[in-house]
Design a protein around this motif. Sequence first.
Motif, PDB file in Angstrom:
ATOM      1  N   PRO A 108     -20.820  -4.190 -31.698  1.00  0.00           N
ATOM      2  CA  PRO A 108     -21.888  -3.266 -31.318  1.00  0.00           C
ATOM      3  C   PRO A 108     -21.687  -2.769 -29.892  1.00  0.00           C
ATOM      4  N   ARG A 109     -22.068  -1.507 -29.651  1.00  0.00           N
ATOM      5  CA  ARG A 109     -21.841  -0.934 -28.331  1.00  0.00           C
ATOM      6  C   ARG A 109     -22.571  -1.713 -27.241  1.00  0.00           C
ATOM      7  N   ALA A 110     -23.759  -2.178 -27.531  1.00  0.00           N
ATOM      8  CA  ALA A 110     -24.515  -2.917 -26.516  1.00  0.00           C
ATOM      9  C   ALA A 110     -23.782  -4.193 -26.127  1.00  0.00           C
ATOM     10  N   ARG A 111     -23.241  -4.904 -27.126  1.00  0.00           N
ATOM     11  CA  ARG A 111     -22.501  -6.138 -26.832  1.00  0.00           C
ATOM     12  C   ARG A 111     -21.252  -5.828 -26.018  1.00  0.00           C
ATOM     13  N   GLY A 112     -20.557  -4.751 -26.377  1.00  0.00           N
ATOM     14  CA  GLY A 112     -19.362  -4.374 -25.633  1.00  0.00           C
ATOM     15  C   GLY A 112     -19.696  -4.020 -24.196  1.00  0.00           C
ATOM     16  N   ALA A 113     -20.833  -3.340 -23.988  1.00  0.00           N
ATOM     17  CA  ALA A 113     -21.243  -2.976 -22.634  1.00  0.00           C
ATOM     18  C   ALA A 113     -21.578  -4.212 -21.809  1.00  0.00           C
ATOM     19  N   TRP A 114     -22.257  -5.180 -22.420  1.00  0.00           N
ATOM     20  CA  TRP A 114     -22.582  -6.421 -21.715  1.00  0.00           C
ATOM     21  C   TRP A 114     -21.316  -7.177 -21.330  1.00  0.00           C
ATOM     22  N   LEU A 115     -20.360  -7.243 -22.256  1.00  0.00           N
ATOM     23  CA  LEU A 115     -19.103  -7.930 -21.968  1.00  0.00           C
ATOM     24  C   LEU A 115     -18.356  -7.248 -20.832  1.00  0.00           C
ATOM     25  N   ALA A 116     -18.264  -5.921 -20.917  1.00  0.00           N
ATOM     26  CA  ALA A 116     -17.568  -5.175 -19.873  1.00  0.00           C
ATOM     27  C   ALA A 116     -18.231  -5.400 -18.516  1.00  0.00           C
ATOM     28  N   GLY A 117     -19.562  -5.375 -18.502  1.00  0.00           N
ATOM     29  CA  GLY A 117     -20.280  -5.616 -17.262  1.00  0.00           C
ATOM     30  C   GLY A 117     -20.057  -7.012 -16.721  1.00  0.00           C
ATOM     31  N   GLY A 118     -20.058  -7.997 -17.625  1.00  0.00           N
ATOM     32  CA  GLY A 118     -19.831  -9.373 -17.198  1.00  0.00           C
ATOM     33  C   GLY A 118     -18.456  -9.581 -16.598  1.00  0.00           C
ATOM     34  N   TYR A 119     -17.437  -9.007 -17.237  1.00  0.00           N
ATOM     35  CA  TYR A 119     -16.079  -9.138 -16.705  1.00  0.00           C
ATOM     36  C   TYR A 119     -15.943  -8.387 -15.383  1.00  0.00           C
ATOM     37  N   ALA A 120     -16.602  -7.232 -15.260  1.00  0.00           N
ATOM     38  CA  ALA A 120     -16.542  -6.484 -14.013  1.00  0.00           C
ATOM     39  C   ALA A 120     -17.175  -7.279 -12.872  1.00  0.00           C
ATOM     40  N   VAL A 121     -18.307  -7.908 -13.149  1.00  0.00           N
ATOM     41  CA  VAL A 121     -18.967  -8.732 -12.135  1.00  0.00           C
ATOM     42  C   VAL A 121     -18.075  -9.906 -11.732  1.00  0.00           C
ATOM     43  N   ALA A 122     -17.465 -10.556 -12.720  1.00  0.00           N
ATOM     44  CA  ALA A 122     -16.575 -11.683 -12.425  1.00  0.00           C
ATOM     45  C   ALA A 122     -15.415 -11.247 -11.546  1.00  0.00           C
ATOM     46  N   VAL A 124     -15.302  -8.601  -9.415  1.00  0.00           N
ATOM     47  CA  VAL A 124     -15.768  -8.247  -8.072  1.00  0.00           C
ATOM     48  C   VAL A 124     -16.116  -9.497  -7.270  1.00  0.00           C
ATOM     49  N   VAL A 125     -16.820 -10.440  -7.894  1.00  0.00           N
ATOM     50  CA  VAL A 125     -17.224 -11.660  -7.188  1.00  0.00           C
ATOM     51  C   VAL A 125     -15.998 -12.476  -6.772  1.00  0.00           C
ATOM     52  N   THR A 126     -15.047 -12.627  -7.685  1.00  0.00           N
ATOM     53  CA  THR A 126     -13.859 -13.421  -7.377  1.00  0.00           C
ATOM     54  C   THR A 126     -13.062 -12.824  -6.236  1.00  0.00           C
ATOM     55  N   VAL A 127     -12.771 -11.525  -6.323  1.00  0.00           N
ATOM     56  CA  VAL A 127     -11.973 -10.875  -5.277  1.00  0.00           C
ATOM     57  C   VAL A 127     -12.723 -10.876  -3.947  1.00  0.00           C
ATOM     58  N   THR A 128     -14.031 -10.641  -3.979  1.00  0.00           N
ATOM     59  CA  THR A 128     -14.819 -10.614  -2.750  1.00  0.00           C
ATOM     60  C   THR A 128     -14.829 -11.972  -2.053  1.00  0.00           C
ATOM     61  N   ARG A 139      -3.336  -9.749  -0.283  1.00  0.00           N
ATOM     62  CA  ARG A 139      -4.678  -9.294  -0.671  1.00  0.00           C
ATOM     63  C   ARG A 139      -4.623  -8.171  -1.698  1.00  0.00           C
ATOM     64  N   VAL A 140      -3.877  -7.131  -1.407  1.00  0.00           N
ATOM     65  CA  VAL A 140      -3.810  -5.995  -2.335  1.00  0.00           C
ATOM     66  C   VAL A 140      -3.112  -6.381  -3.633  1.00  0.00           C
ATOM     67  N   PRO A 141      -1.946  -7.079  -3.589  1.00  0.00           N
ATOM     68  CA  PRO A 141      -1.320  -7.488  -4.855  1.00  0.00           C
ATOM     69  C   PRO A 141      -2.228  -8.374  -5.709  1.00  0.00           C
ATOM     70  N   VAL A 142      -2.939  -9.317  -5.087  1.00  0.00           N
ATOM     71  CA  VAL A 142      -3.818 -10.199  -5.852  1.00  0.00           C
ATOM     72  C   VAL A 142      -4.984  -9.415  -6.441  1.00  0.00           C
ATOM     73  N   ALA A 143      -5.533  -8.473  -5.673  1.00  0.00           N
ATOM     74  CA  ALA A 143      -6.642  -7.659  -6.189  1.00  0.00           C
ATOM     75  C   ALA A 143      -6.173  -6.806  -7.368  1.00  0.00           C
ATOM     76  N   GLY A 144      -4.999  -6.183  -7.253  1.00  0.00           N
ATOM     77  CA  GLY A 144      -4.466  -5.376  -8.344  1.00  0.00           C
ATOM     78  C   GLY A 144      -4.164  -6.205  -9.576  1.00  0.00           C
ATOM     79  N   TYR A 145      -3.583  -7.382  -9.346  1.00  0.00           N
ATOM     80  CA  TYR A 145      -3.299  -8.276 -10.466  1.00  0.00           C
ATOM     81  C   TYR A 145      -4.595  -8.730 -11.132  1.00  0.00           C
ATOM     82  N   SER A 146      -5.601  -9.028 -10.337  1.00  0.00           N
ATOM     83  CA  SER A 146      -6.877  -9.483 -10.894  1.00  0.00           C
ATOM     84  C   SER A 146      -7.519  -8.414 -11.764  1.00  0.00           C
ATOM     85  N   LEU A 147      -7.397  -7.164 -11.347  1.00  0.00           N
ATOM     86  CA  LEU A 147      -7.922  -6.061 -12.148  1.00  0.00           C
ATOM     87  C   LEU A 147      -7.216  -5.989 -13.503  1.00  0.00           C
ATOM     88  N   LEU A 148      -5.888  -6.116 -13.487  1.00  0.00           N
ATOM     89  CA  LEU A 148      -5.118  -6.065 -14.725  1.00  0.00           C
ATOM     90  C   LEU A 148      -5.451  -7.256 -15.622  1.00  0.00           C
TER      91      LEU A 148
END
Length: 231
Positions: A108-122, A124-128, A139-148
């Motif tokens: 369901p789209r709502a579940r997918g949106a919640w998952l995407a939001g949760g991973y995005a928060v994780a 941002v919090v980790t890199v920050t 710093r930049v390589p780890v941030a780029g790798y974390s995004l991937l």
Amino acid sequence: MNERHGRVLLGAFALAAVVDLVSLAAGFDAGHTVAKPLLMPLLAAHVVVRGGPRLLVAALLCGWGGDVLLLSDADAAFLMGMTSFAAGHVCYLLLFRNSGPLRENGAPRARGAWLAGGYAVALVVTVTLLWPDLPADLRVPVAGYSLLLTAMAYGATRLGFVAGLGGALFMLSDALIATGVADRPQLPRPDLWIMLTYAAAQFLLVRGVLGSLGARSAPAAAHGAMRSTTP
């Protein structure tokens, strides 16, 4: 015969994983040095014997390259190992995109949106949290790798719970590595927890991918059987 060989190779992977984890728990570096490089080739061979997709084999072999490189403590080896793992995540992302969701209508789209939001928060919090304590050149390589890595983990959820759990454990394993690089407090025997979550992650990703392929082939086979019996 292929199924039998697949079970043998999976058993060999499990044995190598146990040897590696016991060696880490006991502080036996030689056992870890021998067992760790065996894990991904055995899992990749299992996928080949089971007729799994080439992208899955490539992802595992990229993981093997990273495993071998990270046996060294050199900074250059760490960067090359991270690059090898990043290539593996690209293979996984391509594989997940080609596989599509397990059900035709997907999650369901709502579940997918919640998952995407949760991973995005994780992400941002980790890199920050880690950014100030990471070496400046990482710093930049780890941030780029974390995004991937986060994109891969989220993509794995398209194939169901098992693959999704594998992606989440992969994130946890690499987060444990990053805390060590940033000199943050760690659990006792950090390498043990890193390898435990990593080996489990790759195994679950393999099971999730092969399981999703089986789930798709079964309806196709049933449809073909129905067509063959239709007058």
